[in-house]
Design an enzyme around this catalytic site. Structure first.
Site, PDB file in Angstrom:
ATOM      1  N   CYS A  96      -7.591  -0.437   1.119  1.00  0.00           N
ATOM      2  CA  CYS A  96      -7.691  -2.119   1.805  1.00  0.00           C
ATOM      3  C   CYS A  96      -8.813  -2.495   2.049  1.00  0.00           C
ATOM      4  O   CYS A  96      -9.884  -2.189   1.294  1.00  0.00           O
ATOM      5  CB  CYS A  96      -6.181  -2.636   2.000  1.00  0.00           C
ATOM      6  SG  CYS A  96      -5.842  -3.846   1.930  1.00  0.00           S
ATOM      7  N   HIS A 190      -1.600   0.135   0.640  1.00  0.00           N
ATOM      8  CA  HIS A 190      -1.722   1.398   1.931  1.00  0.00           C
ATOM      9  C   HIS A 190      -0.116   2.641   1.213  1.00  0.00           C
ATOM     10  O   HIS A 190       0.813   1.967   1.965  1.00  0.00           O
ATOM     11  CB  HIS A 190      -1.203   1.206   3.009  1.00  0.00           C
ATOM     12  CG  HIS A 190      -2.601  -0.779   3.033  1.00  0.00           C
ATOM     13  ND1 HIS A 190      -2.940   0.243   4.626  1.00  0.00           N
ATOM     14  CD2 HIS A 190      -2.320  -1.638   3.182  1.00  0.00           C
ATOM     15  CE1 HIS A 190      -3.386  -0.740   4.772  1.00  0.00           C
ATOM     16  NE2 HIS A 190      -3.447  -2.107   4.253  1.00  0.00           N
ATOM     17  N   GLU A 192      -0.268   5.446   3.771  1.00  0.00           N
ATOM     18  CA  GLU A 192       0.211   5.725   5.332  1.00  0.00           C
ATOM     19  C   GLU A 192       1.146   4.862   6.081  1.00  0.00           C
ATOM     20  O   GLU A 192       1.125   5.420   6.712  1.00  0.00           O
ATOM     21  CB  GLU A 192      -1.099   5.765   5.822  1.00  0.00           C
ATOM     22  CG  GLU A 192      -2.052   4.178   6.827  1.00  0.00           C
ATOM     23  CD  GLU A 192      -2.404   2.950   5.081  1.00  0.00           C
ATOM     24  OE1 GLU A 192      -2.280   4.122   3.942  1.00  0.00           O
ATOM     25  OE2 GLU A 192      -2.981   2.507   5.862  1.00  0.00           O
TER      26      GLU A 192
HETATM   27  N1  GLN Z   1      -7.920  -8.374   3.463  1.00  0.00           N
HETATM   28  C1  GLN Z   1      -7.717  -7.401   4.560  1.00  0.00           C
HETATM   29  C2  GLN Z   1     -10.081  -7.748   4.664  1.00  0.00           C
HETATM   30  O1  GLN Z   1     -10.058  -8.574   3.549  1.00  0.00           O
HETATM   31  C3  GLN Z   1      -7.939  -5.770   4.048  1.00  0.00           C
HETATM   32  C4  GLN Z   1      -6.520  -6.613   4.721  1.00  0.00           C
HETATM   33  C5  GLN Z   1      -6.552  -4.989   4.721  1.00  0.00           C
HETATM   34  O2  GLN Z   1      -6.570  -4.361   4.591  1.00  0.00           O
HETATM   35  N2  GLN Z   1      -4.887  -4.615   4.333  1.00  0.00           N
HETATM   36  O3  GLN Z   1     -10.652  -7.173   4.881  1.00  0.00           O
END
Ligand code: GLN
Length: 213
Positions: A96, A190, A192
């Site tokens: 992410c 994710h 995890e």
């Molecule tokens: N929206 C977040 C970002 O731009 C990422 C979200 C996440 O890691 N769950 O960094």
């Protein structure tokens, strides 16, 4: 619990038993990644400084807020050594925000937001919308085996342009949510946070164990 136990029987030998994996611990879901590594019996260490990078066999960049992790990486003066280590082949798994931090192009970045590089892709932040549009699903990820992996998408990005990377995860509507390069894997979701270990196992066995450094 039961599922994890069964998986450990099904995958008895993560090549990582002799490895030490770093987890970038500036912000984000560090503990959840550490818990997956514990389940897999893989040694790990938190990384905040240049010195912490020495001797690790791979690095996980957790989810969180990519702009915050970027700023903290500069404050802790770990950004430059980390960029160099990635360019020199350090195996990395980014989830992410971690995916965003590995991307060469970020759509929707805040002013001055930088990344570490490693994946030649364009990624769009918050591409599904805000927190209320977060969701859990299963996703086909053939590199990990035939059984779809469990995934949480939390203010997740979508990979909009795949340049030099291999696609490893796609949603049913065609959105690309996982890619790999020689040494880096980035996924928009994710595993995890939902007790899923197979993405980490695949990364350890197929990327960390095989990358020549
Ligand atoms: N929206 C977040 C970002 O731009 C990422 C979200 C996440 O890691 N769950 O960094």
């Amino acid at each position: 619990m039961c599922r994890t136990f069964l998986r450990r029987i099904a995958f008895p030998s993560v090549a990582g038993s002799q490895l030490t994996i770093g987890v970038l611990a500036l912000q984000g879901d560090v503990r959840e990644h550490e818990s997956v590594l514990d389940t897999l019996g893989v040694a790990h260490r938190q990384v905040r400084t240049e010195a912490d990078l020495s001797g690790i066999d791979g690095l996980i960049i957790p989810g969180g807020e990519s702009s915050v992790i970027d700023k903290l990486a500069r404050i802790f003066e770990v950004r430059e050594p980390l960029c160099d280590a990635i360019a020199n082949g350090l195996p990395v798994l980014g989830t992410c925000a971690g995916l965003i931090l590995l991307s060469t192009t970020v759509i929707g970045a805040i002013d001055g937001q930088q990344t570490f590089g490693g994946l030649d892709i364009a990624v769009e932040r918050n591409a599904f919308g805000g927190q209320l549009e977060s969701f859990e699903t299963t996703i086909d990820m053939p590199v990990t085996g035939n059984v779809p992996v469990m995934a949480a998408f939390i203010r997740a990005p979508i990979i909009r342009d795949v340049r030099q990377c291999e696609v490893v995860a796609v949603l049913p509507n065609g959105d690309v949510v996982g890619v790999r390069s020689q040494n880096c894997v980035g996924i928009a979701f994710h595993p995890e946070v939902v007790g899923e270990t197979r993405v980490h196992e695949w990364w350890l066995n197929s990327v960390v164990a095989n990358v020549q450094r």
